[in-house]
Design a protein around this motif. Sequence first.
Motif, PDB file in Angstrom:
ATOM      1  N   ALA A   2       1.021  -1.203   0.054  1.00 20.64           N
ATOM      2  CA  ALA A   2       0.065   0.038   0.006  1.00 20.64           C
ATOM      3  C   ALA A   2       0.833   1.276   0.041  1.00 20.64           C
ATOM      4  N   LYS A   3       0.302   2.309  -0.694  1.00 19.48           N
ATOM      5  CA  LYS A   3       1.125   3.659  -0.592  1.00 19.48           C
ATOM      6  C   LYS A   3       0.968   4.263   0.535  1.00 19.48           C
ATOM      7  N   SER A   4       2.039   4.920   1.202  1.00 17.76           N
ATOM      8  CA  SER A   4       1.765   5.631   2.337  1.00 17.76           C
ATOM      9  C   SER A   4       0.619   7.060   1.806  1.00 17.76           C
ATOM     10  N   TYR A   6       1.146  10.243   2.629  1.00 19.19           N
ATOM     11  CA  TYR A   6       2.005  11.177   1.912  1.00 19.19           C
ATOM     12  C   TYR A   6       2.097  10.849   0.694  1.00 19.19           C
ATOM     13  N   LEU A   7       2.539   9.902   0.148  1.00 20.94           N
ATOM     14  CA  LEU A   7       2.587   9.682  -1.411  1.00 20.94           C
ATOM     15  C   LEU A   7       1.458   9.632  -1.910  1.00 20.94           C
ATOM     16  N   GLU A   8       0.127   9.025  -1.518  1.00 20.79           N
ATOM     17  CA  GLU A   8      -1.095   9.371  -2.035  1.00 20.79           C
ATOM     18  C   GLU A   8      -1.655  10.894  -2.177  1.00 20.79           C
ATOM     19  N   GLU A  11       0.769  12.519  -4.989  1.00 19.47           N
ATOM     20  CA  GLU A  11       0.168  11.944  -6.288  1.00 19.47           C
ATOM     21  C   GLU A  11      -1.105  12.625  -6.677  1.00 19.47           C
ATOM     22  N   GLU A 104      10.065   7.749   1.454  1.00 23.09           N
ATOM     23  CA  GLU A 104       8.576   7.393   1.291  1.00 23.09           C
ATOM     24  C   GLU A 104       7.870   7.735   0.060  1.00 23.09           C
ATOM     25  N   LEU A 105       8.235   9.057  -0.343  1.00 18.52           N
ATOM     26  CA  LEU A 105       7.573   9.631  -1.400  1.00 18.52           C
ATOM     27  C   LEU A 105       8.046   9.068  -2.667  1.00 18.52           C
ATOM     28  N   ALA A 107       9.609   6.094  -2.740  1.00 15.46           N
ATOM     29  CA  ALA A 107       9.505   4.481  -2.736  1.00 15.46           C
ATOM     30  C   ALA A 107      10.792   3.950  -2.983  1.00 15.46           C
TER      31      ALA A 107
END
Length: 294
Positions: A2-4, A6-8, A11, A104-105, A107
Motif C-alpha cells: 500500500a502507498k503511504s 503522504y505519497l497518495e 500524487e 517514502e515519497l 519509494a
Amino acid sequence: MAKSPYLEALERDGFVVIRSALKPQEVQELRSSCQKVTANARAGKWPNVRTLPKQFPPWNVEEGHNPAEAGIWGVQGLMHPSMLDHELFTATYFSDTLINPTKELLACSDDELVMELFNLLVRPDHDFELRWHRDDISDKATPEEELERLNKPAWHTQWNLALYDDASLIVIPGSHTRARTDAEREADPYAKGLEGELHVQMGPGDIVFYNNNILHRGAYNSEKERMTLHGSVGHVKGESLRARNVLQHGLRDWIGQCDFSRVPESGRERAEGMRKRLIELGMKSGDVGYSLEG
C-alpha cells in the motif's frame, strides 16, 4: 504494498504538508543561523544570492559591485564549505527529518538517493512576486509537450521548510498531471484568483513537499519576515531529467568539499553516497544550460 498517505496526497494534489517536522529548539537554532547568513548576504559578503527582480537563474552579478545592491529574495548554497554555519545546514539536509519522507515519497532506499539543492528563501527588500510557472517546463510548451514531460516520473522530491509562518507558495492542486487549461494559458503571468489556486499555509517547522512541475508561483511581502529552507533530493533514475535543474545552480565547483562533520555517524554513509552520485551525474552531463528564462 500500500502507498503511504503522504505519497497518495502528493500524487493526487501535487503537494503534501508535514506539520511540526522540526522541534521548536531546532527551528530556533536554524533561525539564528539563517539570520546571520541573510545579514551577511544583504551586506554583500556572499555572492550567491537570488537578486531582485529576477525570477530564475542565472542571477548574474557584476564584478566589483555588491551583489545585494538591488535587493535579494534568496541565498544560495547553504552547504557550500565557505557558507556561515554550513555544518548545521548540511546536517539538516541529510537528516532523517527530510530524508525519511523523501524515501517514502520516492519509494526508494538510501542507495538510490542523489544529493541536490539546499537554499534559503528570505523576505525580499521590496514586495516581489513570481509568475505562474512549472520549474522544468517552458511556458511556451504546447499541451502535447507539457504532457510528454508531466507523464514522466518526477524522480525527485522538492520541499520548503518554514522557520516562520509562510503562505508564499501558491499552487493549483492537481495541475501536475495535466496540461494548462486555455484560461491558464491566456491568463496574466501574475494573475490572482486562477480557478483552484491555493495558498499553502505553513507554520514554523512545517515542511511542504511538492512536485516542481505543479503550476505554481510565489508572492513575497517585504514587511513580513520570511526564512524558508528550500531544497530537493533526487533519485538515481532521474539522470538527465534532473541534471539541468540541479547543476544550473553551480554545484559542480564545490560539492566535493562539503563538510559532513555534523551529520550523525549513522547517516554519514548515506550522505557520502548521495554526494558521490551527484558527482557522477555532473561528470556525465556536460553543459546543461538553464531550465527557464527570466
